[in-house]
Design an enzyme around this catalytic site. Structure first.
Site, PDB file in Angstrom:
ATOM      1  N   LYS A  90       1.984   3.644   7.319  1.00 32.31           N
ATOM      2  CA  LYS A  90       2.936   2.544   7.124  1.00 32.31           C
ATOM      3  C   LYS A  90       4.259   3.051   6.533  1.00 32.31           C
ATOM      4  CE  LYS A  90       0.960  -1.435   8.412  1.00 32.31           C
ATOM      5  NZ  LYS A  90       1.604  -2.508   9.179  1.00 32.31           N
TER       6      LYS A  90
ATOM      7  N   GLU B  94       0.837  -1.218   0.000  1.00 24.90           N
ATOM      8  CA  GLU B  94       0.000   0.000   0.000  1.00 24.90           C
ATOM      9  C   GLU B  94       0.868   1.263   0.000  1.00 24.90           C
ATOM     10  OE1 GLU B  94      -3.431   1.299   0.375  1.00 24.90           O
ATOM     11  OE2 GLU B  94      -3.704  -0.514  -0.806  1.00 24.90           O
TER      12      GLU B  94
HETATM   13  P1  NAP Z   1      -4.943  -8.529  10.762  1.00 21.17           P
HETATM   14  O1  NAP Z   1      -5.498  -9.911  10.560  1.00 21.17           O
HETATM   15  O2  NAP Z   1      -5.851  -7.368  10.627  1.00 21.17           O
HETATM   16  O3  NAP Z   1      -4.254  -8.497  12.211  1.00 21.17           O
HETATM   17  C1  NAP Z   1      -3.831  -7.314  12.781  1.00 21.17           C
HETATM   18  C2  NAP Z   1      -3.723  -7.503  14.289  1.00 21.17           C
HETATM   19  O4  NAP Z   1      -3.303  -6.265  14.888  1.00 21.17           O
HETATM   20  C3  NAP Z   1      -5.021  -7.902  14.976  1.00 21.17           C
HETATM   21  O5  NAP Z   1      -4.797  -9.060  15.749  1.00 21.17           O
HETATM   22  C4  NAP Z   1      -5.339  -6.704  15.872  1.00 21.17           C
HETATM   23  O6  NAP Z   1      -5.919  -7.044  17.102  1.00 21.17           O
HETATM   24  C5  NAP Z   1      -3.965  -6.139  16.124  1.00 21.17           C
HETATM   25  N1  NAP Z   1      -4.021  -4.730  16.580  1.00 21.17           N
HETATM   26  C6  NAP Z   1      -4.755  -3.721  16.048  1.00 21.17           C
HETATM   27  N2  NAP Z   1      -4.562  -2.587  16.759  1.00 21.17           N
HETATM   28  C7  NAP Z   1      -3.687  -2.884  17.746  1.00 21.17           C
HETATM   29  C8  NAP Z   1      -3.108  -2.138  18.811  1.00 21.17           C
HETATM   30  N3  NAP Z   1      -3.403  -0.867  19.018  1.00 21.17           N
HETATM   31  N4  NAP Z   1      -2.228  -2.777  19.649  1.00 21.17           N
HETATM   32  C9  NAP Z   1      -1.937  -4.077  19.487  1.00 21.17           C
HETATM   33  N5  NAP Z   1      -2.484  -4.842  18.507  1.00 21.17           N
HETATM   34  C10 NAP Z   1      -3.341  -4.247  17.648  1.00 21.17           C
HETATM   35  O7  NAP Z   1      -3.715  -8.282   9.775  1.00 21.17           O
HETATM   36  P2  NAP Z   1      -2.831  -9.323   8.939  1.00 21.17           P
HETATM   37  O8  NAP Z   1      -3.445  -9.518   7.609  1.00 21.17           O
HETATM   38  O9  NAP Z   1      -2.503 -10.486   9.797  1.00 21.17           O
HETATM   39  O10 NAP Z   1      -1.545  -8.439   8.687  1.00 21.17           O
HETATM   40  C11 NAP Z   1      -0.467  -8.426   9.613  1.00 21.17           C
HETATM   41  C12 NAP Z   1       0.339  -7.151   9.417  1.00 21.17           C
HETATM   42  O11 NAP Z   1       0.848  -7.107   8.083  1.00 21.17           O
HETATM   43  C13 NAP Z   1      -0.423  -5.851   9.600  1.00 21.17           C
HETATM   44  O12 NAP Z   1       0.468  -4.920  10.163  1.00 21.17           O
HETATM   45  C14 NAP Z   1      -0.785  -5.425   8.179  1.00 21.17           C
HETATM   46  O13 NAP Z   1      -0.938  -4.032   8.120  1.00 21.17           O
HETATM   47  C15 NAP Z   1       0.435  -5.911   7.434  1.00 21.17           C
HETATM   48  N6  NAP Z   1       0.234  -6.304   6.035  1.00 21.17           N
HETATM   49  C16 NAP Z   1      -0.718  -7.188   5.706  1.00 21.17           C
HETATM   50  C17 NAP Z   1      -0.849  -7.591   4.392  1.00 21.17           C
HETATM   51  C18 NAP Z   1      -1.883  -8.598   3.965  1.00 21.17           C
HETATM   52  O14 NAP Z   1      -2.154  -8.692   2.773  1.00 21.17           O
HETATM   53  N7  NAP Z   1      -2.436  -9.372   4.881  1.00 21.17           N
HETATM   54  C19 NAP Z   1       0.024  -7.071   3.414  1.00 21.17           C
HETATM   55  C20 NAP Z   1       1.007  -6.181   3.807  1.00 21.17           C
HETATM   56  C21 NAP Z   1       1.121  -5.814   5.127  1.00 21.17           C
HETATM   57  P3  NAP Z   1      -7.426  -7.612  17.262  1.00 21.17           P
HETATM   58  O15 NAP Z   1      -7.299  -9.079  16.952  1.00 21.17           O
HETATM   59  O16 NAP Z   1      -7.738  -7.326  18.658  1.00 21.17           O
HETATM   60  O17 NAP Z   1      -8.263  -6.871  16.260  1.00 21.17           O
HETATM   61  O1  G4F Z   2      -9.110  -6.616   0.312  1.00 18.27           O
HETATM   62  P1  G4F Z   2      -8.859  -5.170   0.473  1.00 18.27           P
HETATM   63  O2  G4F Z   2      -9.622  -4.462   1.526  1.00 18.27           O
HETATM   64  O3  G4F Z   2      -7.296  -5.011   0.637  1.00 18.27           O
HETATM   65  P2  G4F Z   2      -6.291  -3.776   0.385  1.00 18.27           P
HETATM   66  O4  G4F Z   2      -6.980  -2.497   0.464  1.00 18.27           O
HETATM   67  O5  G4F Z   2      -5.524  -4.092  -0.845  1.00 18.27           O
HETATM   68  O6  G4F Z   2      -5.346  -3.897   1.668  1.00 18.27           O
HETATM   69  C1  G4F Z   2      -4.820  -5.154   2.078  1.00 18.27           C
HETATM   70  O7  G4F Z   2      -3.579  -5.372   1.449  1.00 18.27           O
HETATM   71  C2  G4F Z   2      -2.549  -4.424   1.805  1.00 18.27           C
HETATM   72  C3  G4F Z   2      -1.302  -4.825   0.998  1.00 18.27           C
HETATM   73  O8  G4F Z   2      -1.343  -4.198  -0.264  1.00 18.27           O
HETATM   74  C4  G4F Z   2      -2.318  -4.518   3.291  1.00 18.27           C
HETATM   75  F1  G4F Z   2      -1.297  -3.679   3.656  1.00 18.27           F
HETATM   76  C5  G4F Z   2      -3.598  -4.152   4.030  1.00 18.27           C
HETATM   77  O9  G4F Z   2      -3.378  -4.286   5.431  1.00 18.27           O
HETATM   78  C6  G4F Z   2      -4.681  -5.134   3.608  1.00 18.27           C
HETATM   79  O10 G4F Z   2      -4.319  -6.413   4.058  1.00 18.27           O
HETATM   80  O11 G4F Z   2      -9.170  -4.437  -0.920  1.00 18.27           O
HETATM   81  C7  G4F Z   2      -8.585  -4.851  -2.118  1.00 18.27           C
HETATM   82  C8  G4F Z   2      -9.231  -4.110  -3.270  1.00 18.27           C
HETATM   83  C9  G4F Z   2      -9.307  -2.582  -3.098  1.00 18.27           C
HETATM   84  O12 G4F Z   2      -8.960  -1.982  -4.315  1.00 18.27           O
HETATM   85  C10 G4F Z   2     -10.785  -2.312  -2.808  1.00 18.27           C
HETATM   86  O13 G4F Z   2     -11.247  -1.042  -3.249  1.00 18.27           O
HETATM   87  O14 G4F Z   2     -10.579  -4.554  -3.396  1.00 18.27           O
HETATM   88  C11 G4F Z   2     -11.404  -3.433  -3.628  1.00 18.27           C
HETATM   89  N1  G4F Z   2     -12.779  -3.780  -3.215  1.00 18.27           N
HETATM   90  C12 G4F Z   2     -13.847  -3.824  -4.041  1.00 18.27           C
HETATM   91  N2  G4F Z   2     -14.936  -4.145  -3.341  1.00 18.27           N
HETATM   92  C13 G4F Z   2     -13.182  -4.078  -1.987  1.00 18.27           C
HETATM   93  C14 G4F Z   2     -14.561  -4.301  -2.058  1.00 18.27           C
HETATM   94  N3  G4F Z   2     -12.499  -4.179  -0.808  1.00 18.27           N
HETATM   95  C15 G4F Z   2     -13.209  -4.538   0.294  1.00 18.27           C
HETATM   96  N4  G4F Z   2     -12.542  -4.685   1.449  1.00 18.27           N
HETATM   97  N5  G4F Z   2     -14.568  -4.743   0.262  1.00 18.27           N
HETATM   98  C16 G4F Z   2     -15.277  -4.645  -0.904  1.00 18.27           C
HETATM   99  O15 G4F Z   2     -16.497  -4.841  -0.911  1.00 18.27           O
END
Ligand code: NAP
Ligand code: G4F
Length: 342
Positions: free
Chosen positions: A153, A127
């Site tokens: 971020k 992002e």
């Molecule tokens: P996630 O499922 O949303 O998990 C995020 C966790 O952070 C949750 O357990 C949440 O707690 C905890 N949290 C939120 N606010 C907090 C706070 N103030 N203090 C302590 N903990 C807090 O995210 P994920 O997909 O596993 O992603 C892990 C990390 O990678 C995140 O930092 C995300 O931004 C980053 N990331 C994710 C992706 C992706 O595609 N998944 C890609 C790039 C980067 P609760 O369980 O209580 O809600």
């Molecule tokens: O699944 P999304 O909400 O993920 P997004 O915004 O790409 O973010 C995720 O990936 C990031 C890495 O690039 C992480 F850092 C972040 O923490 C998270 O894990 O949305 C993906 C795409 C967007 O373009 C959004 O506009 O899907 C599009 N979209 C279309 N309809 C939707 C929807 N997204 C969501 N969540 N819900 C919809 O109904």
């Protein structure tokens, strides 16, 4: 026994990383912010709930972080905690910055004071590339974030680099592209699609309402990405790495593929927020779109170049886009079937 502290223990990546580290023989301590939902469903699904020590730690509170680091003296710290939902970051930009930007700084500062030799992983994100300046994106691509989440971020990324350069700390930033799995939160688009499709299949719902279906993402399998996090911390030098598949697909394509696995063939009618996805055989509207799910600023396309991670760490993704969708659809069909039995 090495001690790993994982923040965001109850999130998708926290669960997979815990399982991976436990299998490697680590003691895993999970930091939980105590949000009220104590179901630990992901850790339960992976069968590891009882093997992890959970401590309360919120990235908003410095003293709390300080005491936890002092108590457990971690060898490795994986900062996965974040307000991670981009859409929410437009509603709660200040909270998002407190957690996703300053939270990283609080944690690094506590480590600098108490355990400067601990290895640190920061969960950075594609992002940060936002309005992309090159295609594909790699570690050298300039950032142009498009949401308060992305902006926060970027701070988290640079403060990690800064602590590495200023204090010689072993701090790495993993710039991970979207990674999904059956443990993904249902608010994210992939899981929203697979879970709700399973509900449609079992007659519990008529249709799914989505936002911008034209956006494109580079989607990989989360289970493989957590291994890349660990590999970064095992290398002899701290550095920053992109993890990605190098392929991009639109949300529309994800919908089509997911529908095909539950037996629907989607035909599209209309455009943008009037777009509808109709099942060719039954004529049933399965997908509708609404402005409600559009964002004030969108990231149109992400596609990563993970060649540095492959060359230096030996990391590469293994699961294809098609297989990933299949894994997610199958898991949700099983879940909904089980929910119905209860
Ligand atoms: P996630 O499922 O949303 O998990 C995020 C966790 O952070 C949750 O357990 C949440 O707690 C905890 N949290 C939120 N606010 C907090 C706070 N103030 N203090 C302590 N903990 C807090 O995210 P994920 O997909 O596993 O992603 C892990 C990390 O990678 C995140 O930092 C995300 O931004 C980053 N990331 C994710 C992706 C992706 O595609 N998944 C890609 C790039 C980067 P609760 O369980 O209580 O809600
Ligand atoms: O699944 P999304 O909400 O993920 P997004 O915004 O790409 O973010 C995720 O990936 C990031 C890495 O690039 C992480 F850092 C972040 O923490 C998270 O894990 O949305 C993906 C795409 C967007 O373009 C959004 O506009 O899907 C599009 N979209 C279309 N309809 C939707 C929807 N997204 C969501 N969540 N819900 C919809 O109904």
């Amino acid at each position: 026994m090495k001690v790993a502290l994982i923040t965001g223990i109850r999130g998708q990546d926290g669960a997979y990383l815990s399982k991976f580290l436990l299998e490697k023989g680590y003691k895993v301590v999970g930091a939980d912010r105590r949000s009220g939902d104590s179901s630990n469903w992901r850790l339960k699904e992976l069968g590891i709930e009882k093997e992890i020590e959970i401590l309360y730690m919120d990235l908003l509170e410095f003293d709390n972080i300080f005491r936890v680091i002092q108590k457990i003296q971690p060898d490795e710290v994986y900062n996965l905690a974040a307000q991670s939902f981009v859409a929410t970051s437009f509603e709660q930009p200040i909270l998002t910055a407190e957690v996703d930007a300053l939270g990283v700084n609080r944690l690094l500062e506590a480590l600098r004071l108490l355990k400067p030799d601990a290895k640190f992983y920061q969960a950075s994100t594609s992002e940060m590339f936002g309005k992309v300046q090159t295609i594909p994106q790699n570690e050298k691509t300039p950032f142009y974030p498009r949401s308060p989440y992305g902006v926060s971020k970027v701070f988290g990324h640079w403060i990690t680099v800064n602590y590495r350069e200023s204090y010689n700390m072993f701090a790495c930033s993993g710039i991970l592209f979207n990674h999904e799995s059956p443990l993904r939160g249902v608010e994210f688009v992939t899981r929203k699609i697979t879970y709700n499709l399973a509900q449609i299949k079992y007659g519990l719902r008529d249709k799914i309402i989505l936002g911008n279906l034209e956006a494109k993402r580079d989607w990989g399998y989360a289970k493989e990405y957590v291994e890349g996090m660990w590999m970064m911390l095992q290398h002899n030098e701290p550095d920053d790495y992109v993890l990605a598949t190098g392929e991009t697909h639109s949300i529309k394509e994800f919908v089509e593929k997911a529908c095909s696995f539950v037996g629907y063939e989607i035909e599209w009618q209309g455009e943008k927020e009037h777009l509808k996805g109709i099942d060719r055989k039954s004529g049933k509207v399965i997908i509708e779109t609404s402005k409600e799910f559009y964002r004030p600023a969108e990231v149109d396309i992400l596609i990563g170049d993970a060649s540095k991670a492959k060359k230096v760490l030996g990391w590469e993704p293994k699961t294809s886009f098609e297989k990933l969708v299949e894994i997610m659809v199958d898991a949700d069909l099983r879940r909904v079937a089980q929910e119905l039995k209860k």
